[in-house]
Every structure is written in C-alpha cells, then in structure tokens.
Motif scaffolding. Structure first.
Motif, PDB file in Angstrom:
ATOM      1  N   ILE A 303      33.633 -49.851 -23.939  1.00  0.00           N
ATOM      2  CA  ILE A 303      32.464 -50.143 -23.282  1.00  0.00           C
ATOM      3  C   ILE A 303      31.323 -49.474 -23.420  1.00  0.00           C
ATOM      4  N   VAL A 304      30.008 -50.126 -23.166  1.00  0.00           N
ATOM      5  CA  VAL A 304      28.685 -49.438 -23.364  1.00  0.00           C
ATOM      6  C   VAL A 304      27.941 -49.424 -21.977  1.00  0.00           C
ATOM      7  N   THR A 305      27.158 -48.516 -21.926  1.00  0.00           N
ATOM      8  CA  THR A 305      26.269 -48.619 -20.746  1.00  0.00           C
ATOM      9  C   THR A 305      24.908 -47.973 -21.031  1.00  0.00           C
ATOM     10  N   ASP A 306      23.861 -48.063 -20.281  1.00  0.00           N
ATOM     11  CA  ASP A 306      22.644 -47.710 -20.235  1.00  0.00           C
ATOM     12  C   ASP A 306      22.000 -47.727 -19.012  1.00  0.00           C
ATOM     13  N   THR A 307      20.824 -47.410 -18.629  1.00  0.00           N
ATOM     14  CA  THR A 307      19.973 -47.601 -17.517  1.00  0.00           C
ATOM     15  C   THR A 307      18.711 -48.090 -17.831  1.00  0.00           C
ATOM     16  N   SER A 308      18.230 -49.105 -16.644  1.00  0.00           N
ATOM     17  CA  SER A 308      16.922 -49.775 -16.960  1.00  0.00           C
ATOM     18  C   SER A 308      16.276 -49.637 -15.513  1.00  0.00           C
ATOM     19  N   GLU A 309      14.969 -49.846 -15.725  1.00  0.00           N
ATOM     20  CA  GLU A 309      14.084 -49.937 -14.727  1.00  0.00           C
ATOM     21  C   GLU A 309      13.374 -51.128 -14.161  1.00  0.00           C
ATOM     22  N   PHE A 310      13.391 -51.237 -13.063  1.00  0.00           N
ATOM     23  CA  PHE A 310      12.827 -52.332 -12.271  1.00  0.00           C
ATOM     24  C   PHE A 310      11.717 -51.905 -11.335  1.00  0.00           C
ATOM     25  N   LYS A 311      10.760 -52.722 -11.020  1.00  0.00           N
ATOM     26  CA  LYS A 311       9.796 -52.720 -10.114  1.00  0.00           C
ATOM     27  C   LYS A 311       9.606 -53.471  -8.905  1.00  0.00           C
ATOM     28  N   TYR A 312       9.176 -53.021  -7.721  1.00  0.00           N
ATOM     29  CA  TYR A 312       8.978 -53.729  -6.685  1.00  0.00           C
ATOM     30  C   TYR A 312       7.726 -53.248  -5.827  1.00  0.00           C
ATOM     31  N   GLY A 319      -1.635 -51.276   5.360  1.00  0.00           N
ATOM     32  CA  GLY A 319      -1.756 -52.566   4.582  1.00  0.00           C
ATOM     33  C   GLY A 319      -2.002 -52.030   3.100  1.00  0.00           C
ATOM     34  N   LYS A 320      -1.620 -50.902   2.348  1.00  0.00           N
ATOM     35  CA  LYS A 320      -2.060 -50.604   1.323  1.00  0.00           C
ATOM     36  C   LYS A 320      -0.451 -50.870   0.447  1.00  0.00           C
ATOM     37  N   MET A 321      -0.542 -51.347  -0.605  1.00  0.00           N
ATOM     38  CA  MET A 321       0.398 -51.859  -1.319  1.00  0.00           C
ATOM     39  C   MET A 321       0.840 -50.674  -2.497  1.00  0.00           C
ATOM     40  N   HIS A 322       2.268 -50.331  -2.425  1.00  0.00           N
ATOM     41  CA  HIS A 322       2.602 -49.258  -3.314  1.00  0.00           C
ATOM     42  C   HIS A 322       3.728 -49.750  -4.305  1.00  0.00           C
ATOM     43  N   ILE A 323       3.659 -49.163  -5.315  1.00  0.00           N
ATOM     44  CA  ILE A 323       4.747 -49.780  -6.594  1.00  0.00           C
ATOM     45  C   ILE A 323       5.732 -48.528  -6.204  1.00  0.00           C
ATOM     46  N   LYS A 324       6.930 -49.210  -6.163  1.00  0.00           N
ATOM     47  CA  LYS A 324       8.455 -48.575  -5.900  1.00  0.00           C
ATOM     48  C   LYS A 324       9.271 -49.175  -7.245  1.00  0.00           C
ATOM     49  N   LYS A 325      10.226 -48.086  -7.141  1.00  0.00           N
ATOM     50  CA  LYS A 325      11.141 -48.526  -8.619  1.00  0.00           C
ATOM     51  C   LYS A 325      12.830 -48.379  -8.231  1.00  0.00           C
ATOM     52  N   LEU A 326      13.516 -49.221  -8.820  1.00  0.00           N
ATOM     53  CA  LEU A 326      14.613 -49.475  -8.756  1.00  0.00           C
ATOM     54  C   LEU A 326      15.547 -49.093 -10.074  1.00  0.00           C
ATOM     55  N   TYR A 327      16.618 -48.599 -10.012  1.00  0.00           N
ATOM     56  CA  TYR A 327      17.178 -48.239 -11.320  1.00  0.00           C
ATOM     57  C   TYR A 327      18.863 -49.061 -11.469  1.00  0.00           C
ATOM     58  N   LEU A 328      19.116 -49.540 -12.499  1.00  0.00           N
ATOM     59  CA  LEU A 328      20.514 -50.190 -12.529  1.00  0.00           C
ATOM     60  C   LEU A 328      21.233 -49.635 -13.484  1.00  0.00           C
ATOM     61  N   ASP A 329      22.493 -49.134 -13.363  1.00  0.00           N
ATOM     62  CA  ASP A 329      23.143 -48.404 -14.276  1.00  0.00           C
ATOM     63  C   ASP A 329      24.574 -49.385 -14.772  1.00  0.00           C
ATOM     64  N   PRO A 330      24.591 -50.278 -15.519  1.00  0.00           N
ATOM     65  CA  PRO A 330      25.719 -51.134 -15.677  1.00  0.00           C
ATOM     66  C   PRO A 330      26.689 -50.526 -16.790  1.00  0.00           C
ATOM     67  N   PHE A 331      28.029 -51.255 -16.512  1.00  0.00           N
ATOM     68  CA  PHE A 331      28.801 -50.841 -17.805  1.00  0.00           C
ATOM     69  C   PHE A 331      29.268 -52.079 -18.331  1.00  0.00           C
ATOM     70  N   MET A 332      29.258 -52.449 -19.503  1.00  0.00           N
ATOM     71  CA  MET A 332      29.682 -53.756 -20.073  1.00  0.00           C
ATOM     72  C   MET A 332      30.964 -53.499 -21.197  1.00  0.00           C
ATOM     73  N   ASP A 333      31.936 -54.594 -20.996  1.00  0.00           N
ATOM     74  CA  ASP A 333      33.001 -54.457 -21.873  1.00  0.00           C
ATOM     75  C   ASP A 333      32.647 -55.560 -23.339  1.00  0.00           C
ATOM     76  N   LEU A 334      32.674 -54.863 -24.430  1.00  0.00           N
ATOM     77  CA  LEU A 334      32.148 -55.401 -25.512  1.00  0.00           C
ATOM     78  C   LEU A 334      33.003 -56.634 -26.126  1.00  0.00           C
ATOM     79  N   CYS A 335      34.295 -56.583 -25.401  1.00  0.00           N
ATOM     80  CA  CYS A 335      35.217 -57.889 -25.897  1.00  0.00           C
ATOM     81  C   CYS A 335      34.714 -58.976 -25.309  1.00  0.00           C
ATOM     82  N   ASN A 336      34.139 -59.304 -24.106  1.00  0.00           N
ATOM     83  CA  ASN A 336      33.662 -60.424 -23.687  1.00  0.00           C
ATOM     84  C   ASN A 336      32.405 -60.300 -22.995  1.00  0.00           C
ATOM     85  N   ARG A 337      31.715 -59.230 -23.211  1.00  0.00           N
ATOM     86  CA  ARG A 337      30.119 -59.069 -22.552  1.00  0.00           C
ATOM     87  C   ARG A 337      30.166 -58.891 -21.165  1.00  0.00           C
ATOM     88  N   GLU A 338      31.180 -58.853 -20.496  1.00  0.00           N
ATOM     89  CA  GLU A 338      31.316 -58.890 -19.224  1.00  0.00           C
ATOM     90  C   GLU A 338      30.900 -57.473 -18.346  1.00  0.00           C
TER      91      GLU A 338
END
Length: 469
Positions: A303-312, A319-338
């Motif tokens: 199983i492999v894992t990592d963290t990645s950043e997204f912006k919205y 009426g002022k626009m602000h940049i926010k962030k979202l973080y994704l922490d997935p775990f992947m099975d190397l057998c079938n890449r699921e």
C-alpha cells in the motif's frame, strides 16, 4: 544500408529455421544492425523461397494500375508494408511505402511514370502578343484570342467566388459532389481543368470516391459514444474500450479517426506540485523496503500513500475573493492501483491521515501475507500515532529516500492524472464543490477508468477477476 550476399542471407535463415536462436540473437551473431532485417529475410524465404533472398539488379517497372491497386490494398486493409509486399510477391516493402506517401501528398498522378531527361522547353509562339498584334491584318485570330482571354477570366472569377462562398458557409469541399464552379455561364470541364491546372485523372478519381460510403461510419459513432461518457479518454483507452466490446480494430486506425474528428485530449498539461509535507526529521524514519518494486500479484500486500494540495476560491461578504486550500490523503493498493481509502480536509492534519489509515488497515486485513505501507518522509508518517498503529497491526513501514520523489512515483503519477483530468482548467468556488468533484473522480477512477496494464480493465474489475480466479 549494407548489402548482403545470397549465401549470407541463406546461412542466417537456415540458422533460424534450425532453431539456433531468435532474431535478435542471430542479428548480433552475424553482425546485422537490426533484428527486423533477419525477420524480413525469414518471412521472404517462407513465402517466396530462394527468390525472396535474391536481390534483383535490374530495376523493375510497375504500371500505374498496379501501383494504384497496391496503394488501395494498403489503405483499405490492416496489413503492414512487409505483409502486403509478401502477399503480392514483391521483395521491396520500402517501395510500397514510397508509393503510399506519394499518393497521400499528390494523389494518383504521383504514381504515374515520369519521363527521363530534361524537360523540353516550349517553343515561343511565332505570333506576336496582343499588344503588338495588328487587328486589321489578323482580325479572326485577334477575336479568338480575346475570347480565350475572356473565358479564362470568367472561369477564374467564378472559381474564386466559389472558394470564398465555401469558406463563409463552412462547407467542406471534399463533400460536394457537383462541380466546384458555380456560375450562370456554362463551362466545359476541359476548360476548367486547363485554367486551374487540375489533372483530369485526379478529378475523375475523386469524383468516383465521392459516391462511396464512409467505411468508418459505425466505428466513428462508437468512438463518439465512448468519448461522450469518458471525456479524458485518449486513443489508447478508446482502443481498449473497443477491444473490451469485442471489436477488433487497429490502434493506428483509431488514432486517425480521433484526429479526423478532433477528439484529442487537451486537458493534459505540465503542472508543478506545490505542497510538500517534509519538515525534516521529526520522528523515526523507516527504511525503504519497496525499492521501487511497485508490482505485486497479491491484493492488499503493498500500500502506498501521500498527501496532495488543491485550491479553491471563496468570496466573502465584502465581495473579496480568497484562495483556500483542500488536502487529499489517499491510500492505493499496488496490485490493481485501486484507491482503497482516503480522507479530505481543509488543512493537513494528523486526524485526517489517521482516519484514512485506520480504514485502509481494516480493508487490508484479509491479506494472507504481511503488509507493507509505503510513504515519503512527511511529518505525518513519522509521528508516533502513525508508526505505533502500524506496529500494532504487524505492518511493515516503508519510506522513500529523502528528497526522492521517484521512490513513490506511483502515487505521484495518480495525483498528476487526477489533476489533469478533473482539476486543471476548472475553477471551484467552495470546499463542498471541490470535495464532491474529488469523490466523484475517485469513484470513476476505481470503477470505470480502464488501464492497459490491467488488460483494459478498471481497478475494481481487475480485483474481481483476481478474487474469482
């Protein structure tokens, strides 16, 4: 290219037929630059005997009809140049390549034999030009010359008007069956061809082809249907989907149709990854147990894992626009890449990673071998809660080397594909909108996105196949 004698070719072919080695082995043994040359000799010998190995010293002349027939055979079948040459008894596949390329560039006239030697220069007409012609002495010739000039101007004018009309209306010229000259005055075909410099043979050839139905009509409809349901499928995955449906078609043919229909994927661009979870050595660093061995045939073993950043973007009450962030922490099975588990949060937190970790451990408990969880040296994977949980469940912990993204390239590749297909080029204006888009994509990635390495199956389909075996 080196020339080889008939005896040399015979020795190489007999060595292959006697089972002395493969094409590559024999090529190295006999000092032949490419193994394809050995393959070509063997196939020529099997189909034509000794004549297939004899290099003809005299240059054979082929008729225009024969060349056109060979070109049409190549364009209407899925045979290669080598296979086509053997089927028609030719020992020169590159010559067929030249005929096909000339035909695609200049049409059928390119296949006609050219006269040797220098072109004969046209003798200058003995008659004087219109500027010096005396109308009183040459009245009939003068009138005839003026009529010819007038006809030429009329045809050119009508021709240019028709081209302009086609451009404005957006009508493809190759779909018009009638003459491309639209005018109130009737023009003869020979006059039109003479003025435009268009060969009559080419005109008649394409006139006959206009009446033919599109042989790829059914295939184009299936490709459009697949692309409608999968907007980021390129020609390789469309080819795989057609193969799953039981349709036997050449991959290059699918690529040509996609280029013709303008369905190339444009969402893939180079982007850099901003977020880095590395903060130095804040805990215990585990050894690298994977060593880039990312392949396994056992479910839930690696199983492999990592963290990645997204912006919205969010707009406040002023009426002022602000940049926010979202973080994704997935775990992947190397057998079938699921992606077996994941968590989404508004900030990189230990709680989010531990939730995804506990779910991944629960899903992988059915593995009959000892599991290995691999990550980079991020702060979250060095903390005591993370390492202690892995030890309690008898799971090996593995980490990439410091500053080496290639040791976790499978996870990095997933983030790249994901962002190219659903994130880059899109603007999200709330956390909920971006979170829903990520959840939908992960479901699509697991259940519907096919992979060539998995036999054109999705990760979930491949897992079901392994469990059923």
């Amino acid at each position: 290219m080196a020339k080889y004698s008939f005896e040399f070719k015979t020795n190489v072919v007999q060595a292959y037929l006697n089972g002395e080695g493969s094409y590559g082995y024999l090529a190295k043994k006999y000092g032949i630059p490419r193994s394809e040359q050995v393959h070509r000799w063997v196939k020529s010998y099997e189909n034509m005997g000794n004549e297939g190995l004899i290099r003809s010293e005299k240059k054979e002349n082929y008729s225009f009809d024969f060349k056109l027939h060979v070109v049409e055979l190549y364009l209407t079948t899925e045979a290669s140049y080598q296979e086509l040459a053997l089927s028609i008894g030719m020992n020169n596949p590159p010559l067929i390549t030249k005929w096909v390329n000339d035909f695609r560039i200049a049409g059928p006239d390119a296949l006609r034999s050219k006269r040797k030697g220098r072109k004969r220069t046209m003798n200058k007409p003995k008659t004087t030009s219109t500027d010096t012609l005396d109308p009183s002495n040459h009245n009939e010739k003068y009138i005839k010359q003026l009529e010819d000039e007038l006809l030429k101007l009329k045809i050119e004018n009508a021709y240019l008007k028709e081209l302009r009309r086609l451009r404005l209306e957006g009508i493809p010229q190759n779909k018009k069956r009638e003459s491309s000259i639209v005018s109130e005055d009737p023009f003869k075909l020979k006059d039109i061809l003479a003025i435009t410099g268009f060969p009559k043979a080419t005109y008649m050839y394409w006139q006959k082809r206009f009446d033919k139905e599109n042989p790829n009509q059914e295939l184009e409809e299936k490709i459009l249907e697949i692309r409608k349901n999968n907007k980021d499928f390129g020609y390789r995955r469309i080819y795989g989907e057609l193969k799953k449906q039981g349709l036997v078609v050449n991959k290059k043919r699918v690529q040509r149709i996609i280029q013709k229909l303008g369905l190339q994927v444009t969402s893939f661009t180079r982007k850099s990854r901003k977020y880095s979870s590395y903060k130095g050595k804040v805990g215990k660093v585990a050894p690298n147990r994977i060593h880039r061995r990312f392949e396994t045939c056992v479910l839930h073993q690696k199983i492999v894992t990592d963290t990645s950043e997204f912006k919205y973007y969010e707009v406040d009450k002023k009426g002022k626009m602000h940049i926010k962030k979202l973080y994704l922490d997935p775990f992947m099975d190397l057998c079938n890449r699921e992606i077996i588990s994941y968590s989404i949060s508004q900030r990189p937190s230990a709680v989010s990673i531990m939730q995804a970790l506990n779910k991944a451990i629960e899903i992988t408990t059915n593995c009959k071998y000892r599991r290995t969880f691999h990550s980079d040296q991020g702060w979250a994977y060095q903390m005591k809660a993370y390492t202690h949980t892995l030890k309690e469940n008898k799971i090996f912990q593995s980490m990439s080397r410091k500053g080496n993204c290639h040791d976790n390239s499978v996870m990095e590749n997933f983030f790249g594909i994901m962002k190219q297909e659903m994130y880059y080029g899109e603007v999200y204006y709330s956390y909920e909108e971006l979170k829903l888009a990520i959840e939908n994509y992960i479901k699509y990635y697991n259940e519907r996105r096919i992979k060539e390495k998995l036999g054109w199956m999705s990760p979930v389909e491949y897992r079901h196949t392994l469990l059923a075996a």
